[in-house]
Structure formats: C-alpha cells, structure tokens
Write an enzyme that holds these catalytic residues in place. Sequence first.
Site, mmCIF file in Angstrom:
data_model
loop_
_atom_site.group_PDB
_atom_site.id
_atom_site.type_symbol
_atom_site.label_atom_id
_atom_site.label_comp_id
_atom_site.label_asym_id
_atom_site.label_seq_id
_atom_site.Cartn_x
_atom_site.Cartn_y
_atom_site.Cartn_z
ATOM 1 N N LYS A 47 0.853 -1.203 0.000
ATOM 2 C CA LYS A 47 0.000 0.000 0.000
ATOM 3 C C LYS A 47 0.885 1.248 0.000
ATOM 4 O O LYS A 47 2.087 1.169 0.324
ATOM 5 C CB LYS A 47 -0.899 -0.020 1.236
ATOM 6 C CG LYS A 47 -0.134 0.006 2.558
ATOM 7 C CD LYS A 47 -1.033 -0.279 3.751
ATOM 8 C CE LYS A 47 -0.231 -0.240 5.041
ATOM 9 N NZ LYS A 47 -1.035 -0.686 6.206
ATOM 10 N N ARG A 144 -10.470 0.320 14.878
ATOM 11 C CA ARG A 144 -10.564 0.990 13.579
ATOM 12 C C ARG A 144 -11.578 0.237 12.732
ATOM 13 O O ARG A 144 -12.757 0.242 13.015
ATOM 14 C CB ARG A 144 -9.184 1.037 12.894
ATOM 15 C CG ARG A 144 -8.175 1.899 13.633
ATOM 16 C CD ARG A 144 -6.895 2.205 12.849
ATOM 17 N NE ARG A 144 -6.494 1.201 11.871
ATOM 18 C CZ ARG A 144 -5.275 1.110 11.337
ATOM 19 N NH1 ARG A 144 -4.321 1.966 11.691
ATOM 20 N NH2 ARG A 144 -4.979 0.183 10.456
ATOM 21 N N TYR A 277 14.880 30.077 7.429
ATOM 22 C CA TYR A 277 13.728 30.850 7.912
ATOM 23 C C TYR A 277 13.637 30.856 9.430
ATOM 24 O O TYR A 277 13.801 29.821 10.075
ATOM 25 C CB TYR A 277 12.434 30.264 7.352
ATOM 26 C CG TYR A 277 12.322 30.352 5.855
ATOM 27 C CD1 TYR A 277 12.456 31.571 5.194
ATOM 28 C CD2 TYR A 277 12.059 29.211 5.104
ATOM 29 C CE1 TYR A 277 12.332 31.641 3.808
ATOM 30 C CE2 TYR A 277 11.931 29.278 3.718
ATOM 31 C CZ TYR A 277 12.074 30.499 3.076
ATOM 32 O OH TYR A 277 11.952 30.558 1.726
ATOM 33 N N MET A 324 11.171 24.296 2.066
ATOM 34 C CA MET A 324 10.457 23.469 1.092
ATOM 35 C C MET A 324 11.419 22.665 0.218
ATOM 36 O O MET A 324 11.188 21.487 -0.048
ATOM 37 C CB MET A 324 9.573 24.356 0.205
ATOM 38 C CG MET A 324 8.686 23.560 -0.739
ATOM 39 S SD MET A 324 7.681 24.590 -1.800
ATOM 40 C CE MET A 324 6.573 25.343 -0.640
HETATM 41 C C1 LIG Z 1 -0.290 -1.701 6.779
HETATM 42 C C2 LIG Z 1 -0.891 -2.952 7.232
HETATM 43 C C3 LIG Z 1 -0.097 -4.096 7.467
HETATM 44 C C4 LIG Z 1 1.413 -4.079 7.423
HETATM 45 O O1 LIG Z 1 1.885 -3.644 8.677
HETATM 46 P P1 LIG Z 1 3.473 -3.578 8.970
HETATM 47 O O2 LIG Z 1 3.560 -3.240 10.404
HETATM 48 O O3 LIG Z 1 4.015 -2.521 8.083
HETATM 49 O O4 LIG Z 1 4.014 -4.922 8.650
HETATM 50 C C5 LIG Z 1 -0.730 -5.280 7.771
HETATM 51 N N1 LIG Z 1 -2.080 -5.343 7.873
HETATM 52 C C6 LIG Z 1 -2.880 -4.264 7.689
HETATM 53 C C7 LIG Z 1 -4.351 -4.408 7.825
HETATM 54 C C8 LIG Z 1 -2.319 -3.033 7.383
HETATM 55 O O5 LIG Z 1 -3.100 -1.969 7.212
#
Ligand SMILES: *Cc1c(COP(=O)(O)O)cnc(C)c1O
Length: 391
Positions: A47, A144, A277, A324
């Site tokens: 992802k 969640r 800055y 930036m």
């Molecule tokens: C991002 C994610 C993972 C991977 O987690 P890591 O700690 O990066 O290995 C696994 N399961 C779900 C549902 C996630 O959202």
Amino acid sequence: MNAPEAGDTAPYIGWERRAVIDLSAIRSNVKQVADLVAPAKVMAVVKADGYGHGALPVATAALEAGARWIGCAHVAEALALREAGIEAPMLAWLHTNDTPFEKAISAGIDLGVSGWDLELIAAAAQAVQTPARIHLKVDTGLGRNGSTMADLPSLLERSAKFQSEGLLRVVGVFSHLAVADEPERPETDLQLEVFDQAIEMVEAAGFNLEMRHVANTPAILSRPDSHHEMVRLGLGLYGLSPFEGETPATYGLRPAMKLVTKVANVKKVNTGQGVSYGLRYLTAKETYLALIPMGYADGLPRVATGAPVTIHGKTYPVRGTIAMDQCVIDLGLDIDPEQFLGAEAIIFGEGGESATTWAHAANTINYEMVTRISPRVPRYYVEGTWGQAGD
Ligand SMILES: *Cc1c(COP(=O)(O)O)cnc(C)c1O
C-alpha cells in the site's frame, strides 16, 4: 525507472536527488521472513506505493522471492497492480461506499469486509455475475475497521445467506494488532485471544476458511503464535525495524531505500550568521555552510532540525529550519570547500544514517519517513549497491 546502463549519463536530472531502491534487499527480506514463518505464506503489503518504494517493482521483486500474496489498503491500488500485470492473489481492505467493488471482483481481488460493505459487495458480485472472495475483518481491539465481536453473528448470518446464493465465498478471517511493536504490553495477548474466539465463531458458522491472518511485521518478528496460515509483511519488507532500539540487522533485514542528493552550495560565513527561515540557528564562529537541495516538498519533515546528513563518511546535523526545497548543514572551518560542492549527501540509507534516525529527529516513526518521500524524488531501482554520485 530502471537503473541506467553503466556509462549512461542521460538520467542526470535524477542524479541530483534520488531514492535508490535496492530490489535485492526486498528479495532478501522476503526470503528471511518466508523462512521464519514457513509453512505460513507471506503477503507483501505494498500500500501507499510500497511505503514510498514503488508498489509495482516491490510487488514484482517480492513475488519473485517467494511472497504468495499482495496486500493493498485501497482497491484502486490493487487494480493498478493488476493492470500492470501482477497476477498473484491480492487483498484490499479499506473501502468506502464509492469503492469500485465490481471492478475489484472482476479483477479477482479479494476483499476485506467489515460489515456495512457486505451488501454492496454482494450487489457488485450480482452485477458482474462473479462470486466475490471475502475475508471477514474482526476488530479485536484496535478500534478501527472490522466487525465488533457483538456484530459478528449478524455478519456471519448475512454472509452465509449470500454465500448460499452463490454471490460470495468467505475464504478468510483477519484482524489487525494495535501494540505489537511494544512486545512487553499485554494487549496483544488479549487481541490474539479474541481473534481465536472469532475464528471459532466463523468456523462454527460453517465456513471453510482458506486462511486466518493477523500478524503484521512486529508480530511476525516477535509472536510466532500469531502466524496462522499467512502473515502480512509491510515494514519488514522494506528492511526497517518496527521495534524501538532494535536494528533491522537483528532480524536479518536490510533497508531497501537510500535517499541521496548532492551538495548544492558551500560558502564561508561569519560568526553569528543566521541560518534559514526564522534564523533559529546562528553560527558560533566563522564556518562553512553547505546547502542540501532537499526539503519538505521532497519529504524531509520540516521539524527534523538536527537530523543527520552524511558526506564523505562524516555526519552533520541539519541546522535551522528545513525549508520546502532545501536545508543547511554546518561543516566547520576545517574542510576543503572544493571537496564538498557537488559531493554526495546521504540523507539516509547505506553509507549514511537510517530512516529511523531521521524519524526520531522528526518525532515520528520510520514508516512515515519512507512513505512520505514525495513524487518529486525520482526512484531508481538497483540490484545491490549502485548509484554513488559521480559513478
Ligand atoms: C499496513 C498494514 C499491514 C502491514 O503492517 P506492517 O507493520 O508494516 O508490517 C498489515 N495489515 C494491515 C491491515 C495493514 O493496514
């Protein structure tokens, strides 16, 4: 995207600043984890554009090295990989009522289901005349996504009805852990117990599960009892450690990303020269300042004053506020400025400090550090070491 041939000077624009991704490190990390968890399978979680490393090259390398599944948060991410030719089983788990479920089902993408989405997925399956493959997601404590244990009986009943109508097949059950990166905390035990109860309920409802999965990187490394039939490998795939104070090497993991640029300016300044800055740094004596041409638009956190930049094997802290496009380091007086202008400046990765050190300076975690390296930074893909400035 590929590394230039030796002697090719064309990609100069990318030499100025680049995230060099070592695909041999990705492969090695997959092999390391696959050995650790066998016979459980490895899902490579790619992802967020592969945590900033590039979803397609990472997915390809991970599958070559023995990962069996690809994991994405969004259906759109999974669809992009399918269209790019990734044929492995895939799972996406974060949906809204605008998620293109029909496309996902047609593309053979498995779907995580929390509850509200079940009816939409069944309708999409009906529309494309293809049964959806679903993994029921259970909230075992993270608060969640996922069904609460209280709502699980209803979800099972509705799933059974759709399954009997041929609209879907429940192939998996999964959950996500909240504190696995802090192994001394007790909540992981509780979550794993609740997960076991959820599995019992799903199986008692008559579903024939192909897989149960709950382990993320910290659980992969610290909780063998959480591996079940599959683990979801994110951070460890990229060679980073999820544990405070433990290096990736402890687990045989190799960081895959090296972030580098070149020194853009070197000049001698007087005592009391303000830097960047807000003039929050004043030189204590006459000194050379070096300009590093990367800033928050490239993904260096603006708050990361003090983070390390490595040049010629020596590390200098960022002085003043990161802007930036650029930031400044103080080289002292005892240097040859000609050796610094145009020299390779390693933000993090091989030959420099780690993404984790940068994360600490920014009061964040290594996950965020690599994931936020922006699209302005070209990614180069290499096997082993490559990409020394001036090569
Ligand atoms: C991002 C994610 C993972 C991977 O987690 P890591 O700690 O990066 O290995 C696994 N399961 C779900 C549902 C996630 O959202």
